[in-house]
Write an enzyme that holds these catalytic residues in place. Structure first.
Site, PDB file in Angstrom:
ATOM      1  N   TYR A 181       0.864  -1.182   0.000  1.00  0.00           N
ATOM      2  CA  TYR A 181       0.000   0.000   0.000  1.00  0.00           C
ATOM      3  C   TYR A 181       0.905   1.239   0.000  1.00  0.00           C
ATOM      4  O   TYR A 181       1.975   1.223   0.609  1.00  0.00           O
ATOM      5  CB  TYR A 181      -0.879  -0.071   1.257  1.00  0.00           C
ATOM      6  CG  TYR A 181      -1.876   1.029   1.417  1.00  0.00           C
ATOM      7  CD1 TYR A 181      -3.052   1.047   0.673  1.00  0.00           C
ATOM      8  CD2 TYR A 181      -1.650   2.056   2.330  1.00  0.00           C
ATOM      9  CE1 TYR A 181      -3.968   2.067   0.827  1.00  0.00           C
ATOM     10  CE2 TYR A 181      -2.562   3.076   2.497  1.00  0.00           C
ATOM     11  CZ  TYR A 181      -3.716   3.081   1.741  1.00  0.00           C
ATOM     12  OH  TYR A 181      -4.622   4.094   1.897  1.00  0.00           O
ATOM     13  N   THR A 183       1.471   3.970   1.507  1.00  0.00           N
ATOM     14  CA  THR A 183       2.112   4.567   2.697  1.00  0.00           C
ATOM     15  C   THR A 183       3.032   3.601   3.455  1.00  0.00           C
ATOM     16  O   THR A 183       3.670   3.998   4.415  1.00  0.00           O
ATOM     17  CB  THR A 183       1.060   5.065   3.706  1.00  0.00           C
ATOM     18  OG1 THR A 183       0.268   3.939   4.112  1.00  0.00           O
ATOM     19  CG2 THR A 183       0.162   6.134   3.106  1.00  0.00           C
ATOM     20  N   LYS A 184       3.100   2.334   3.047  1.00  0.00           N
ATOM     21  CA  LYS A 184       3.971   1.390   3.768  1.00  0.00           C
ATOM     22  C   LYS A 184       5.436   1.715   3.475  1.00  0.00           C
ATOM     23  O   LYS A 184       5.738   2.421   2.510  1.00  0.00           O
ATOM     24  CB  LYS A 184       3.651  -0.048   3.361  1.00  0.00           C
ATOM     25  CG  LYS A 184       2.187  -0.416   3.391  1.00  0.00           C
ATOM     26  CD  LYS A 184       1.634  -0.637   4.798  1.00  0.00           C
ATOM     27  CE  LYS A 184       0.147  -0.920   4.694  1.00  0.00           C
ATOM     28  NZ  LYS A 184      -0.494  -1.426   5.876  1.00  0.00           N
ATOM     29  N   ASN A 185       6.346   1.167   4.264  1.00  0.00           N
ATOM     30  CA  ASN A 185       7.773   1.481   4.056  1.00  0.00           C
ATOM     31  C   ASN A 185       8.211   1.169   2.630  1.00  0.00           C
ATOM     32  O   ASN A 185       9.021   1.888   2.055  1.00  0.00           O
ATOM     33  CB  ASN A 185       8.653   0.721   5.052  1.00  0.00           C
ATOM     34  CG  ASN A 185       8.503   1.269   6.472  1.00  0.00           C
ATOM     35  OD1 ASN A 185       7.423   1.742   6.837  1.00  0.00           O
ATOM     36  ND2 ASN A 185       9.563   1.229   7.240  1.00  0.00           N
ATOM     37  N   LEU A 186       7.696   0.076   2.054  1.00  0.00           N
ATOM     38  CA  LEU A 186       7.861  -0.189   0.627  1.00  0.00           C
ATOM     39  C   LEU A 186       6.480  -0.047  -0.002  1.00  0.00           C
ATOM     40  O   LEU A 186       5.634  -0.923   0.148  1.00  0.00           O
ATOM     41  CB  LEU A 186       8.423  -1.602   0.399  1.00  0.00           C
ATOM     42  CG  LEU A 186       8.587  -2.035  -1.057  1.00  0.00           C
ATOM     43  CD1 LEU A 186       9.475  -1.090  -1.841  1.00  0.00           C
ATOM     44  CD2 LEU A 186       9.159  -3.455  -1.138  1.00  0.00           C
TER      45      LEU A 186
END
Ligand SMILES: *Cc1c(COP(=O)(O)O)cnc(C)c1O
Length: 369
Positions: free
Chosen positions: A182, A184-187
């Site tokens: 998604y 906004t996740k770190n990746l």
């Protein structure tokens, strides 16, 4: 204004490389299940230390397919933390299974391994752990419990790309494990995306079919599958972003240190790393008894924050309405989850924030009366 998140700014340093990747796919005439996906699956498996990676449409699907692969009989029980994001619980319900909620440790925010044993019975089939906020769970104890009781172990790594327990990446410890990409996740991708990782060739083969209508040969369907494929554009974007994941994680770590050193101790700060635990600081959660007032105060000082999450799963209307037989709902049953949801506040800690931004947040907080 210090924003909480800004995806345009977050991705700006990679924008031209990503534009090139998107254009490559756009001009290729091949949009689903192609070379871009194969490349990303190989790269992510190599990065994480897994034998197999299967790209899927979302983190929720990655969790759902991880369970689906086992064909557990309806009504079997899956142990899951009481303070997780709703997706973890939905993946269990989507398989006709029963989520059994276990309270977290209040300071780590992760499932309390000592409380897992009380909830195990003949109906238990799996433990689904969540490395919440980017902090790995106590996996040594949890692996031991799962082995002793012959239970499947699934890791929800949606918030913990690159986090390590005893030097191993999360996602290499359970039998079959799920990531979300998604934005906004770190990746993060440029849309919805997720992946399942495993070292078991049989599980990998089955999930590869399940994500594509239960089929590996066109028009021959072996299982009742889903349409859950990670498309070529998202795969190409993720291949670019993966190259910078370590950089993103170290920047967030530097911001964590500013908070950790600078914030006064009456704000309940998240735990630091330990010998066995290396976090990736997906968010920076603090707890405060007057959380809503504090949020308001920060906003007045031009600092935006978030709450992860305002309502615990067992109090969500959706679950109470439709599935009251499957989850225990009464207020007070999960006091730790309720306290976390009532007092948690997430401070800015994105890749685009500068050290100066975070110092300003610290200064504003430290003069709060
Ligand atoms: C984001 C998230 C998911 C779901 O991922 P999607 O890609 O949004 O479906 C699952 N579990 C946790 C803990 C998450 O944070």
């Amino acid at each position: 204004m210090i924003e909480y998140e800004n995806l345009k700014l977050l991705n700006a340093p990679f924008q031209s490389e990503i534009d090139e990747a998107i254009q490559r796919v756009s001009r290729s005439g091949w949009y689903i299940l192609g070379k871009e996906l194969e490349n990303f699956e190989e790269e992510f498996a190599a990065f994480n230390g897994n034998k197999y990676c299967i790209g899927v449409a979302s983190g929720l699907d990655a969790l759902t397919l991880s369970l689906r692969n086992y064909d557990f009989p309806e009504g079997k029980e899956v142990i899951v933390p009481s303070n997780t994001y709703i997706a973890t619980i939905l993946s269990i319900l989507q398989n006709g299974l029963k989520p059994v909620l276990v309270e977290p440790e209040i300071n780590s925010y992760n499932i309390d391994p000592n409380k897992i044993k009380e909830k195990i019975n003949q109906n238990t089939c799996a433990i689904m752990v969540v490395h919440l906020y980017g902090r790995p769970c106590e996996m040594d104890v949890i692996v031991e419990i799962s082995k002793l009781n012959n239970l499947v172990l699934i890791e929800d790594c949606a918030q913990s790309h690159g986090a390590k327990f005893e030097k191993r990446n999360v996602g290499t410890i359970g039998h079959v494990n799920a990531f979300s990409f998604y934005p906004t996740k770190n990746l993060g991708a440029f849309g919805d995306a997720g992946a399942v990782v495993t070292d078991d060739p049989k599980i990998a083969e089955k999930i590869r079919k399940l994500r594509n209508y239960g089929s590996s040969i066109k028009y021959y369907n072996e299982f009742v599958g889903m349409n859950s494929r990670l498309d070529e554009i998202q795969a190409a974007v993720l291949s670019v972003k993966l190259k910078y994941l370590s950089q993103i994680n170290s920047h967030k770590k530097a911001l964590f240190e500013i908070y950790d050193k600078g914030l006064l101790n009456h704000f309940k700060k998240p735990l630091p790393d330990s010998e066995s635990i290396e976090q990736v600081h997906h968010i920076y959660p603090i707890r405060h008894n007057e959380r809503d007032k504090l949020k308001e105060y920060l906003l007045k000082n031009e600092i935006k924050t978030e709450i992860h999450y305002p309502i615990p799963p067992h109090k969500q209307l959706a679950l109470a309405k439709t599935l009251s037989n499957d989850v225990e709902f009464s207020s007070g049953l999960y006091p730790i989850a309720e306290e976390i949801h009532a007092t948690e506040l997430s401070l800015p800690i994105s890749y685009f924030h500068t050290i100066a931004d975070i110092k300003r947040v610290v200064d504003v907080l430290n003069v709060y009366q």
